[in-house]
Design a protein around this motif. Structure first.
Motif, PDB file in Angstrom:
ATOM      1  N   MET A 232     -31.715  48.935  11.422  1.00  0.00           N
ATOM      2  CA  MET A 232     -30.428  48.367  11.395  1.00  0.00           C
ATOM      3  C   MET A 232     -29.524  48.984  12.656  1.00  0.00           C
ATOM      4  SD  MET A 232     -29.342  46.239   8.963  1.00  0.00           S
ATOM      5  CE  MET A 232     -27.620  46.566   8.852  1.00  0.00           C
ATOM      6  N   ASN A 233     -29.694  50.184  12.932  1.00  0.00           N
ATOM      7  CA  ASN A 233     -29.130  50.859  13.989  1.00  0.00           C
ATOM      8  C   ASN A 233     -29.484  50.203  15.285  1.00  0.00           C
ATOM      9  OD1 ASN A 233     -29.421  54.117  12.400  1.00  0.00           O
ATOM     10  ND2 ASN A 233     -27.725  52.512  12.023  1.00  0.00           N
ATOM     11  N   LEU A 234     -30.790  50.106  15.424  1.00  0.00           N
ATOM     12  CA  LEU A 234     -31.321  49.421  16.778  1.00  0.00           C
ATOM     13  C   LEU A 234     -30.639  48.099  16.768  1.00  0.00           C
ATOM     14  CD1 LEU A 234     -33.187  49.372  19.186  1.00  0.00           C
ATOM     15  CD2 LEU A 234     -34.811  48.686  17.464  1.00  0.00           C
ATOM     16  N   GLY A 235     -30.505  47.198  15.866  1.00  0.00           N
ATOM     17  CA  GLY A 235     -29.911  45.853  15.820  1.00  0.00           C
ATOM     18  C   GLY A 235     -28.561  46.043  16.216  1.00  0.00           C
ATOM     19  N   GLU A 236     -27.608  47.058  15.962  1.00  0.00           N
ATOM     20  CA  GLU A 236     -26.401  47.229  16.105  1.00  0.00           C
ATOM     21  C   GLU A 236     -26.441  47.449  17.713  1.00  0.00           C
ATOM     22  OE1 GLU A 236     -25.004  50.242  13.565  1.00  0.00           O
ATOM     23  OE2 GLU A 236     -24.883  48.801  11.955  1.00  0.00           O
ATOM     24  N   ALA A 237     -27.095  48.368  18.202  1.00  0.00           N
ATOM     25  CA  ALA A 237     -27.366  48.671  19.422  1.00  0.00           C
ATOM     26  C   ALA A 237     -27.578  47.370  20.403  1.00  0.00           C
ATOM     27  CB  ALA A 237     -28.324  49.933  19.759  1.00  0.00           C
ATOM     28  N   THR A 410     -25.222  38.553  17.504  1.00  0.00           N
ATOM     29  CA  THR A 410     -25.925  38.629  16.381  1.00  0.00           C
ATOM     30  C   THR A 410     -27.191  37.903  16.286  1.00  0.00           C
ATOM     31  OG1 THR A 410     -23.583  39.266  15.296  1.00  0.00           O
ATOM     32  CG2 THR A 410     -25.872  38.990  13.851  1.00  0.00           C
ATOM     33  N   ARG A 411     -26.990  36.653  16.401  1.00  0.00           N
ATOM     34  CA  ARG A 411     -28.237  35.873  16.565  1.00  0.00           C
ATOM     35  C   ARG A 411     -29.298  36.054  17.381  1.00  0.00           C
ATOM     36  NH1 ARG A 411     -31.872  33.488  13.803  1.00  0.00           N
ATOM     37  NH2 ARG A 411     -33.103  31.936  14.672  1.00  0.00           N
ATOM     38  N   LEU A 412     -28.573  36.700  18.798  1.00  0.00           N
ATOM     39  CA  LEU A 412     -29.778  36.869  19.894  1.00  0.00           C
ATOM     40  C   LEU A 412     -30.380  38.213  19.556  1.00  0.00           C
ATOM     41  CD1 LEU A 412     -27.698  36.265  22.972  1.00  0.00           C
ATOM     42  CD2 LEU A 412     -29.551  34.887  22.152  1.00  0.00           C
ATOM     43  N   SER A 413     -29.573  39.166  18.837  1.00  0.00           N
ATOM     44  CA  SER A 413     -30.353  40.418  18.559  1.00  0.00           C
ATOM     45  C   SER A 413     -31.528  40.267  17.465  1.00  0.00           C
ATOM     46  CB  SER A 413     -29.178  41.329  17.976  1.00  0.00           C
ATOM     47  OG  SER A 413     -28.676  41.008  16.719  1.00  0.00           O
ATOM     48  N   LEU A 414     -31.257  39.380  16.579  1.00  0.00           N
ATOM     49  CA  LEU A 414     -32.214  38.856  15.597  1.00  0.00           C
ATOM     50  C   LEU A 414     -33.501  38.355  15.999  1.00  0.00           C
ATOM     51  CD1 LEU A 414     -30.180  37.819  12.553  1.00  0.00           C
ATOM     52  CD2 LEU A 414     -31.447  40.004  12.831  1.00  0.00           C
ATOM     53  N   MET A 415     -33.154  37.248  17.199  1.00  0.00           N
ATOM     54  CA  MET A 415     -34.106  36.762  18.065  1.00  0.00           C
ATOM     55  C   MET A 415     -35.355  37.474  18.572  1.00  0.00           C
ATOM     56  SD  MET A 415     -31.844  33.273  18.947  1.00  0.00           S
ATOM     57  CE  MET A 415     -33.078  32.909  20.518  1.00  0.00           C
ATOM     58  N   LEU A 416     -34.832  39.045  19.082  1.00  0.00           N
ATOM     59  CA  LEU A 416     -35.637  39.654  19.723  1.00  0.00           C
ATOM     60  C   LEU A 416     -36.438  40.138  18.948  1.00  0.00           C
ATOM     61  CD1 LEU A 416     -33.148  41.400  22.357  1.00  0.00           C
ATOM     62  CD2 LEU A 416     -34.633  39.658  22.719  1.00  0.00           C
ATOM     63  N   TYR A 417     -36.392  40.469  17.682  1.00  0.00           N
ATOM     64  CA  TYR A 417     -37.134  40.946  16.607  1.00  0.00           C
ATOM     65  C   TYR A 417     -38.412  39.880  16.474  1.00  0.00           C
ATOM     66  CZ  TYR A 417     -34.297  44.847  15.133  1.00  0.00           C
ATOM     67  OH  TYR A 417     -33.470  46.088  15.080  1.00  0.00           O
ATOM     68  N   MET A 418     -37.866  38.842  16.651  1.00  0.00           N
ATOM     69  CA  MET A 418     -38.892  37.499  15.835  1.00  0.00           C
ATOM     70  C   MET A 418     -40.168  37.140  16.781  1.00  0.00           C
ATOM     71  SD  MET A 418     -36.297  34.885  14.461  1.00  0.00           S
ATOM     72  CE  MET A 418     -35.044  35.638  13.048  1.00  0.00           C
ATOM     73  N   GLU A 419     -41.325  36.811  16.325  1.00  0.00           N
ATOM     74  CA  GLU A 419     -42.379  36.506  16.953  1.00  0.00           C
ATOM     75  C   GLU A 419     -42.139  34.875  17.490  1.00  0.00           C
ATOM     76  OE1 GLU A 419     -44.593  38.389  18.106  1.00  0.00           O
ATOM     77  OE2 GLU A 419     -43.999  39.953  16.905  1.00  0.00           O
ATOM     78  N   PRO A 420     -42.469  34.407  18.525  1.00  0.00           N
ATOM     79  CA  PRO A 420     -42.165  32.980  18.926  1.00  0.00           C
ATOM     80  C   PRO A 420     -42.429  32.156  18.011  1.00  0.00           C
ATOM     81  CG  PRO A 420     -43.495  34.271  20.824  1.00  0.00           C
ATOM     82  CD  PRO A 420     -43.543  35.081  19.625  1.00  0.00           C
TER      83      PRO A 420
END
Length: 537
Positions: A232-237, A410-420
């Motif tokens: 969560m902290n990484l997502g906020e950063a 917020t959406r862009l930060s979640l997309m970085l976690y996801m696989e293609p």
């Protein structure tokens, strides 16, 4: 009128009173809804509550009425003639004391202990208002305040969301709540840990006072940071990084939505292709047959040629059997003829004039009705659709507006976690590809984000240190996040290399919220703590 029914002592069943209580039932009489049990005390002495010395010298007698468990749906009240004793201990400050019992009867209580236990169970399961309502039906009627007082001291203040916080301590092995603390200060936690030296490992979130409290109260214990809060902290950063690049993102959005790129999100509306571009005069009688109707006609012919019955064909194509029979007998599908002919052909040239192009069907229909059109509005609309579909110079439908596609930080930060393959559709993948090409530092950010996520799967010592060094050297904006990890390095590294998870605590927090909601505004800390601990035992 009250009906009095008196029994002799030998006729009173022994199970009416608790077996471990030194009382003897003498008589029973009833009133509507209530049974009264007169009892006599069988014990020969009583101990002084101050000095503990036994006394047999009776001072006086007095009456007590105790509410017991209901009998056959009737409220049961025990009438007890209790005694007072002299304390013969000369140095004891208490000279006279009331009779004490080892079981079931406590000083100042107006209920038996087993009756009190019943109310406690109801309070724990149902709360104050509901518990009080049910208590009237089970023969132990009490008020909501009383039923709450059974499990707490009088305390009517409540936690406020977002303003007052508490601390829950959970045994991760047994999955039970050990205690509830009234705040989340380091001193409170440290004091609790000092009383429990057996604790050797503490899993916690990254709240600073918790780290200090564990270090102060249990310096020997190893600390483990919660993996969920780390992500969560990484997502906020990451979200803050995207928020700081508003200008660059707007430029990428503009580039992505440029129609020349071929990735525009314009909604294309298929226009029916005109069948006769060279024809200047309309020919309504030879209009094209509908594609769906022609498809069903061909399907009927195909199924019939294979020997399938008409009934089965009707079920497959969802057509009426009469229609199927008609299609089988036809050589080719013919255009449907309108039930009544109209004189629309006489007004075609007028309708296709330049000044009529901007008018609606309603306006055009009203104009030709005044000129002598003999058809209905629905017939007019069907014919005009056929005319426009065959004309090269038909009015062009306006293009659908271009929908500008954007993504929030917020959406862009979640997309970085996801696989293609986990991204939603091609739009997310296309935009990320363009974003990485335009802003290389975002590509580096994605690699670090996914690398941090992989640390918890690899569980190898030393990988966290390498990741922090790489993040500090990068230009993607994660320097501050990496430096903060160094301040709590031991706990974060333990979260990486061990399987200890704080997930059980999150589940207990949800359970505490549900218990708190049952208190109807009376969830004081002491009540909440008693209920949580009672349900965890």
């Amino acid at each position: 009128m009250c009906n009095f029914i008196i029994y002799y002592c030998i006729m009173i069943p022994q199970f009416i009173l608790p077996s471990n209580l030194q009382l003897k039932a003498e008589t029973i009489y009833s009133e509507p809804g209530v049974l009264y049990i007169h009892t006599a005390v069988c014990q020969k002495y009583s101990a002084c509550p101050i000095c503990g010395k036994r006394s047999k010298r009776i001072h006086s007698r007095y009456s007590r009425t105790l509410l017991d468990l209901p009998i056959s749906g009737h409220m049961a009240k025990v009438k007890l003639k209790a005694r007072k004793y002299f304390c013969d201990n000369a140095v004891c400050p208490r000279k006279v004391f009331t009779e004490r019992f080892d079981y079931e009867i406590r000083p100042y209580y107006r209920r038996m202990v087993r009756s009190n236990d019943l109310l406690m169970r109801m309070a724990l399961e149902l709360g104050g208002n509901t518990g009080a309502a049910i208590s009237r039906y089970v023969g132990v009627p009490v008020s909501p305040t009383t039923i709450l007082r059974v499990i707490k001291g009088v305390d009517d203040w409540a936690f406020k969301k977002g303003k007052t916080y508490g601390t829950v301590i959970v045994d991760l092995e047994r999955k039970e709540v050990l205690d509830l603390l009234p705040d989340r200060e380091s001193g409170t936690l440290a004091e609790w840990l000092r009383k429990h030296p057996e604790i050797t490992t503490v899993s916690r979130d990254r709240y600073g006072p918790y780290a200090l409290g564990v270090k102060t109260g249990a310096p020997h214990a190893s600390q483990v940071a919660d993996r969920f809060h780390l992500l969560m902290n990484l997502g906020e950063a990451t979200k803050r990084i995207f928020q700081s690049k508003g200008k660059e993102l707007r430029e990428v959005f503009t580039l992505y939505n440029d129609p020349k790129r071929g990735i525009s999100s314009r909604v294309e509306i298929e226009q029916p292709a005109p069948s006769r571009l060279e024809t200047a005069e309309p020919n309504i009688s030879t209009a094209n047959i509908g594609v769906a109707r022609q498809h069903k006609f061909d399907k009927v012919k195909e199924l019939h040629s294979t020997g399938i019955t008409l009934r089965q064909i009707a079920r497959i194509t969802k057509l009426a059997r009469g229609t199927v029979r008609k299609y089988v007998l036809m050589e080719q599908l013919e255009k449907r003829q309108s039930r009544s002919s109209t004189n629309l052909e006489a007004f075609i040239n007028f309708l296709l004039q330049e000044e009529n192009r901007g008018k609606t069907y309603r306006e055009l229909h009203k104009s030709i009705v005044q000129m002598g059109f003999n058809g209905k509005y629905t017939q007019f609309c069907c014919k005009m659709n056929e005319v426009y579909s065959m004309q090269a110079f038909i009015r062009t439908k306006p293009e659908a507006p271009i929908v500008v596609k954007t993504w929030s930080p917020t959406r862009l930060s979640l997309m970085l976690y996801m696989e293609p393959e986990d991204l939603q559709g091609n739009e997310d993948r296309d935009f990320l590809k363009l974003l990485f090409e335009t802003l290389p530092q975002i590509k580096q950010l994605e690699q670090l984000v996914k690398g941090f996520k992989q640390l918890f799967a690899a569980k190898e010592d030393g990988l966290l240190k390498n990741w922090i060094e790489e993040a500090v050297k990068s230009e993607c904006g994660l320097k501050n996040f990496a430096k903060n990890l160094l301040k709590d390095y031991e706990a974060v590294n333990n979260a990486v290399i061990t399987n200890i998870s704080n997930g059980q605590v999150e589940g207990q927090v949800n359970r505490i919220k549900n218990i708190k909601r049952k208190m109807y505004g009376r969830a004081g800390f002491q009540l909440l703590r008693n209920m949580v601990l009672a349900k965890s035992a």
